[in-house]
Scaffold this motif. Structure first.
Motif, PDB file in Angstrom:
ATOM      1  N   ARG A   1       0.803  -1.219   0.000  1.00  0.00           N
ATOM      2  CA  ARG A   1       0.000   0.000   0.000  1.00  0.00           C
ATOM      3  C   ARG A   1       0.839   1.273   0.000  1.00  0.00           C
ATOM      4  N   SER A   2       2.137   1.176   0.336  1.00  0.00           N
ATOM      5  CA  SER A   2       3.005   2.361   0.334  1.00  0.00           C
ATOM      6  C   SER A   2       3.674   2.587  -1.025  1.00  0.00           C
ATOM      7  N   LEU A   3       3.449   1.683  -1.968  1.00  0.00           N
ATOM      8  CA  LEU A   3       4.159   1.729  -3.242  1.00  0.00           C
ATOM      9  C   LEU A   3       3.748   2.952  -4.056  1.00  0.00           C
ATOM     10  N   THR A   4       4.764   3.680  -4.562  1.00  0.00           N
ATOM     11  CA  THR A   4       4.505   4.806  -5.458  1.00  0.00           C
ATOM     12  C   THR A   4       5.025   4.548  -6.866  1.00  0.00           C
ATOM     13  N   TYR A   5       6.039   3.690  -7.011  1.00  0.00           N
ATOM     14  CA  TYR A   5       6.609   3.372  -8.320  1.00  0.00           C
ATOM     15  C   TYR A   5       6.705   1.855  -8.457  1.00  0.00           C
TER      16      TYR A   5
ATOM     17  N   LEU B   1      -2.352   7.832 -10.040  1.00  0.00           N
ATOM     18  CA  LEU B   1      -1.579   7.394 -11.205  1.00  0.00           C
ATOM     19  C   LEU B   1      -1.371   8.545 -12.187  1.00  0.00           C
ATOM     20  N   SER B   2      -0.104   8.752 -12.580  1.00  0.00           N
ATOM     21  CA  SER B   2       0.201   9.753 -13.604  1.00  0.00           C
ATOM     22  C   SER B   2       0.710   9.113 -14.890  1.00  0.00           C
ATOM     23  N   ILE B   3       1.328   7.923 -14.803  1.00  0.00           N
ATOM     24  CA  ILE B   3       1.786   7.218 -16.002  1.00  0.00           C
ATOM     25  C   ILE B   3       1.383   5.750 -15.900  1.00  0.00           C
TER      26      ILE B   3
ATOM     27  N   ASN C   1      -1.387  11.560 -17.127  1.00  0.00           N
ATOM     28  CA  ASN C   1      -0.924  12.398 -18.227  1.00  0.00           C
ATOM     29  C   ASN C   1      -0.228  11.601 -19.310  1.00  0.00           C
ATOM     30  N   ASN C   2      -0.090  10.293 -19.104  1.00  0.00           N
ATOM     31  CA  ASN C   2       0.574   9.460 -20.100  1.00  0.00           C
ATOM     32  C   ASN C   2      -0.028   8.068 -20.036  1.00  0.00           C
ATOM     33  N   LEU C   3      -0.833   7.735 -21.032  1.00  0.00           N
ATOM     34  CA  LEU C   3      -1.458   6.419 -21.091  1.00  0.00           C
ATOM     35  C   LEU C   3      -0.888   5.693 -22.294  1.00  0.00           C
TER      36      LEU C   3
END
Length: 320
Positions: free
Chosen positions: A224-228, A274-276, A299-301
């Motif tokens: 749950r702490s994952l960002t990347y 989520l941004s990418i 911003n990037n799919l």
């Protein structure tokens, strides 16, 4: 009476961030009271003198960003008081000496960006005080030793950009303090162990550019702490687990260039941070779920650039 200073009394020597050149003199071993030695960011060349092993009181040794070559001397293993060792960004060769396993107080071991070869010695597993281990950007090979699982205080492990092979040992899942795990750009294979799901503090998981196969373990969804999350350019197959929808903090999700099949799970639309999202070059099919319209930060799919005609783009209900 005139006080006469003898260099052997010296406790701190900081010559960092100058343009000193030449070799580190073997007479450095005379300074037996040194606690702090900082020679970083200079032009020192030649080898690390064996006499450095005489500095039994030394706690910090920084010689990074120089032009040192040759091997790491075994004698560094005599420095039992050492807490920080940074030799990064030099031209050091040879193997990592097993004697480093004697450094019971070591918290930082930073050897990245050299030309080190051979395997990681099992004795690394004796460094119970270690919090940061970086061996990235060398020519190290062999397998990742299971003994790393003994290092319960580790917060950062960076073994990326080497030639490691074999599988990720299950014991990595014992490292409950781990926040960053970088294993990308190696030749690791086998499946991603479910034990990684135990790493509840993990923020950065980089496994891209290896030869991992099998499915993405659903236990990754416990992080749950994952960002990347970087799993791209492997041979992973099966479907994208719906459990990834639990990763509320993830901003980068890279699953490109695998053999993933099935549809994109609706749960991906729960990842509001989520941004990418990079899913290109897989074997995904079905329609793009309407839930992706919830991803206002996206911003990037990269799924849009799939050369995969099985995806039905008509269901894309928001513009990028």
């Amino acid at each position: 009476m005139l006080f006469r200073f003898h260099p052997s009394f010296l406790e701190n020597l900081d010559l960092s961030m100058n343009n000193f050149s030449g070799t580190i003199p073997p007479e450095i071993g005379i300074l037996t009271n040194l606690v702090f030695l900082n020679l970083k960011i200079n032009q020192f060349s030649g080898t690390i003198p064996q006499q450095i092993g005489s500095l039994a009181k030394l706690q910090t040794l920084r010689i990074f960003d120089n032009h040192l070559n040759g091997s790491i001397p075994e004698e560094i293993g005599y420095l039992r008081s050492l807490t920080k060792l940074s030799l990064r960004r030099n031209f050091l060769t040879g193997s990592i000496p097993a004697s480093l396993g004697n450094l019971n107080n070591l918290s930082f071991l930073l050897l990245h960006e050299n030309q080190l070869s051979g395997s990681i010695p099992e004795e690394i597993g004796y460094l119970r005080s270690l919090t940061k281990l970086s061996l990235a950007m060398n020519s190290l090979n062999g397998s990742i030793p299971a003994s790393l699982g003994n290092l319960s205080n580790l917060s950062v492990v960076d073994l990326s950009d080497n030639h490691f092979s074999g599988s990720i040992p299950e014991e990595i899942g014992y490292l409950r303090s781990l926040t960053d795990l970088y294993l990308g750009n190696n030749s690791l294979n086998g499946s991603i162990p479910a034990s990684l799901g135990n790493l509840s503090n993990l923020s950065f998981l980089y496994l891209s550019d290896n030869h991992f196969s099998g499915s993405i373990p659903l236990e990754i969804g416990y992080l749950r702490s994952l960002t990347y999350l970087y799993l791209g350019n492997n041979s992973l197959n099966g479907s994208i687990p719906a459990s990834l929808g639990n990763l509320n903090n993830v901003s980068f999700l890279f699953l490109y260039e695998n053999q993933l099949s099935g549809s994109i799970p609706e749960e991906i639309g729960y990842l509001t941070s989520l941004s990418i999202l990079h899913l290109s070059n897989n074997s995904l099919n079905g329609s793009i779920p309407a839930s992706l319209g919830n991803l206002r930060n996206l911003n990037n799919l990269s799924v849009l650039y799939l050369n995969n005609k099985q995806l039905m783009m008509l269901d894309l209900i928001f513009s990028l």
